[in-house]
Design a protein around this motif. Structure first.
Motif, PDB file in Angstrom:
ATOM      1  N   LEU A  73       2.494   1.590  -3.490  1.00 50.28           N
ATOM      2  CA  LEU A  73       1.239   1.967  -4.590  1.00 50.28           C
ATOM      3  C   LEU A  73       1.181   3.637  -4.247  1.00 50.28           C
ATOM      4  CD1 LEU A  73      -1.300  -0.890  -4.341  1.00 50.28           C
ATOM      5  CD2 LEU A  73       0.296  -0.200  -6.662  1.00 50.28           C
ATOM      6  N   LYS A  74       0.943   4.086  -2.797  1.00 50.97           N
ATOM      7  CA  LYS A  74       0.923   5.354  -2.539  1.00 50.97           C
ATOM      8  C   LYS A  74       1.968   6.297  -3.200  1.00 50.97           C
ATOM      9  CE  LYS A  74       0.122   8.349   1.365  1.00 50.97           C
ATOM     10  NZ  LYS A  74       0.193   8.349   2.821  1.00 50.97           N
ATOM     11  N   PHE A  75       3.167   5.762  -2.949  1.00 51.14           N
ATOM     12  CA  PHE A  75       4.462   6.269  -3.471  1.00 51.14           C
ATOM     13  C   PHE A  75       4.546   6.752  -4.945  1.00 51.14           C
ATOM     14  CE2 PHE A  75       8.846   6.271  -4.964  1.00 51.14           C
ATOM     15  CZ  PHE A  75       9.616   7.227  -4.438  1.00 51.14           C
ATOM     16  N   ILE A 130       0.697   5.010 -12.024  1.00 50.46           N
ATOM     17  CA  ILE A 130      -0.508   4.418 -11.542  1.00 50.46           C
ATOM     18  C   ILE A 130      -0.762   2.857 -11.815  1.00 50.46           C
ATOM     19  CG2 ILE A 130      -3.156   4.832 -11.173  1.00 50.46           C
ATOM     20  CD1 ILE A 130      -1.752   7.434 -10.920  1.00 50.46           C
ATOM     21  N   ASN A 174       0.918  -1.182  -0.180  1.00 43.10           N
ATOM     22  CA  ASN A 174       0.067  -0.010  -0.013  1.00 43.10           C
ATOM     23  C   ASN A 174       0.855   1.158  -0.058  1.00 43.10           C
ATOM     24  OD1 ASN A 174      -2.300  -1.315  -0.022  1.00 43.10           O
ATOM     25  ND2 ASN A 174      -2.077  -2.011   2.096  1.00 43.10           N
ATOM     26  N   LEU A 175       1.872   1.223   0.807  1.00 42.60           N
ATOM     27  CA  LEU A 175       2.876   2.301   0.889  1.00 42.60           C
ATOM     28  C   LEU A 175       3.644   2.446  -0.563  1.00 42.60           C
ATOM     29  CD1 LEU A 175       4.271   2.414   4.430  1.00 42.60           C
ATOM     30  CD2 LEU A 175       2.692   3.886   3.253  1.00 42.60           C
ATOM     31  N   ARG A 200       1.808   6.436  -6.986  1.00 44.28           N
ATOM     32  CA  ARG A 200       0.537   7.347  -7.402  1.00 44.28           C
ATOM     33  C   ARG A 200       1.055   8.699  -7.144  1.00 44.28           C
ATOM     34  NH1 ARG A 200      -3.201   3.260  -4.706  1.00 44.28           N
ATOM     35  NH2 ARG A 200      -3.554   1.692  -6.366  1.00 44.28           N
ATOM     36  N   THR A 201       1.700   8.993  -6.225  1.00 40.55           N
ATOM     37  CA  THR A 201       2.042  10.712  -5.674  1.00 40.55           C
ATOM     38  C   THR A 201       2.766  11.060  -6.655  1.00 40.55           C
ATOM     39  OG1 THR A 201       2.050   9.876  -3.459  1.00 40.55           O
ATOM     40  CG2 THR A 201       2.913  11.791  -3.883  1.00 40.55           C
TER      41      THR A 201
END
Ligand SMILES: Cc1cc2nc3c(=O)[nH]c(=O)nc-3n(C[C@H](O)[C@H](O)[C@H](O)COP(=O)(O)OP(=O)(O)OC[C@H]3O[C@@H](n4cnc5c(N)ncnc54)[C@H](O)[C@@H]3O)c2cc1C
Length: 350
Positions: free
Chosen positions: A81-83, A90, A78-79, A85-86
């Motif tokens: 994917l967040k990194f 994607i 999750n971290l 996407r930020t």
């Protein structure tokens, strides 16, 4: 003199550099044998880079379970994917072949993503590291073209698989030079060759079927592909991770709805096999030239939670060079990124 030299511009080298370069005053250099960065990223996931998995857990890895879990507690899927996407990358969930897999639009997107994030670093490409020594608190790195120095050294050299993409044994050699133990190296995520009794597999070359496989204490389900040399396909690749030379057991019709393809029924007509409980010992595997990863590696017992050597100051090991290997499905990139995160973040916190 560099503050940090990273050997290997693959997933783990690039990710750690992306984090480290946030501290602007750090002088960082990444060395790679290849003329371009991210050679394995480029070919991964059929050109679409299967970057992580929704169902991340240490269960999908071979290696020290506690060490792996502790690493994922600090940086998980999750971290990641967040990194991503930020930073405008994607990945998309696509479960057509393996459950939980996230793919990118194109592997080239991942490579340009890392090029942008490592703009502040120096690159020494087309340079093969031949030796490393340590003198007066400095690492001296000798390539086939140059000699450079650094205070800290990150080994992100990956495994032995796919020598055509730059793999060498230098990471293990450096580890051994500083007293580390190397857990036996073997090809993994690779197809099996078969013995005489299974030559009927070859007649079915090109056919794939959904099967269930028991290997050691694991049960895996997925697609098996018969090939002219034996068998391959996603479920076989993951089976090879756990296989230790003994028998595996295949259920060729694992669900009630399973139907046996005509070609398969034809091939087994004259052989006596139990289709729910077919036991056989593979002859071997297709070897390092075809294996997606290398199992075994630098023993994690001798590495601390920040991925620094317990035996040698300022020497770090990240990614596939360590004795941690995942199943097929984005688990190996996730390991490369999670280990790099823990290592780089700790260096920044200094
Ligand atoms: C065909 C293929 C497809 C794959 N697909 C996927 C996938 O979709 N999802 C997934 O999770 N995993 C996949 N993998 C596995 C994944 O690519 C690796 O686990 C991952 O790249 C490991 O990252 P790393 O940075 O530790 O090592 P690597 O990516 O292997 O990087 C190591 C780098 O070190 C360099 N190097 C080595 N020796 C030297 C030296 N002596 N001097 C200088 N440089 C050196 C190499 O050139 C290389 O660039 C795939 C592997 C292959 C081969």
């Amino acid at each position: 003199m560099y503050d940090i030299i990273i050997i290997g511009a693959g997933a783990s080298g690039l990710f750690s550099a992306s984090i480290l370069q946030k501290q602007k005053n750090l002088k960082i250099c990444i060395i790679d044998k290849n003329p371009k960065i991210g050679a394995k990223i480029k070919v991964s996931g059929g050109g679409k880079c299967n970057i992580t998995n929704k169902y991340l857990s240490s269960n999908f890895y071979l290696g020290n379970q506690q060490f792996i879990e502790n690493t994922f507690k600090k940086f998980d899927n999750n971290l990641l994917l967040k990194f991503l996407r930020t930073n405008n990358l994607i990945p998309i969930l696509n479960e057509k072949i393996v459950k939980g897999t996230y793919f990118c639009n194109s592997s080239d997107d991942v490579i340009s993503f890392f090029s942008k994030l490592t703009k502040g670093c120096d690159f020494l490409l087309d340079n093969e590291v031949l030796d490393v020594s340590y003198l007066n608190d400095e690492y001296i790195i000798t390539t086939n073209k140059k000699r450079i120095k650094s205070k800290k050294l990150l080994i992100a050299t990956g495994g032995l698989s796919y020598p055509s993409l730059g793999a060498t044994d230098i990471g293990y050699k450096i580890a051994q030079k500083f007293g580390h133990t190397i857990v036996t190296l073997n090809p993994a995520l690779v197809g099996f060759t078969v013995q005489k009794e299974q030559f009927w597999f070859k007649e079915l070359s090109g056919l794939s079927m959904n099967v269930k496989i028991k290997v050691e204490d694991k049960i895996l389900e997925g697609s098996l592909l018969f090939t002219h040399k034996g068998c391959s396909g996603p479920v076989i690749l993951s089976t090879s991770l756990y296989w230790k030379k003994g028998q595996i057991v295949i259920d060729f019709a694992p669900s009630k709805e399973s139907y046996l393809p005509k070609r398969f029924k034809q091939a087994i007509k004259n052989i006596d096999i139990d289709i729910h409980n077919y036991k056989f010992a593979p002859a071997g595997n297709f070897g390092f030239t075809k294996a997606e990863v290398t199992k075994g590696g630098v023993d994690t017992e001798e590495i601390n939670e920040h991925f620094e050597s317990k035996l040698q100051k300022n020497l770090f090991f990240i990614g596939e060079v360590l004795d941690v290997t995942g199943e097929l499905g984005g688990y190996n990139f996730q390991w490369a990124f999670s280990s790099s995160y823990c290592c780089a973040n700790n260096i920044l916190q200094g």
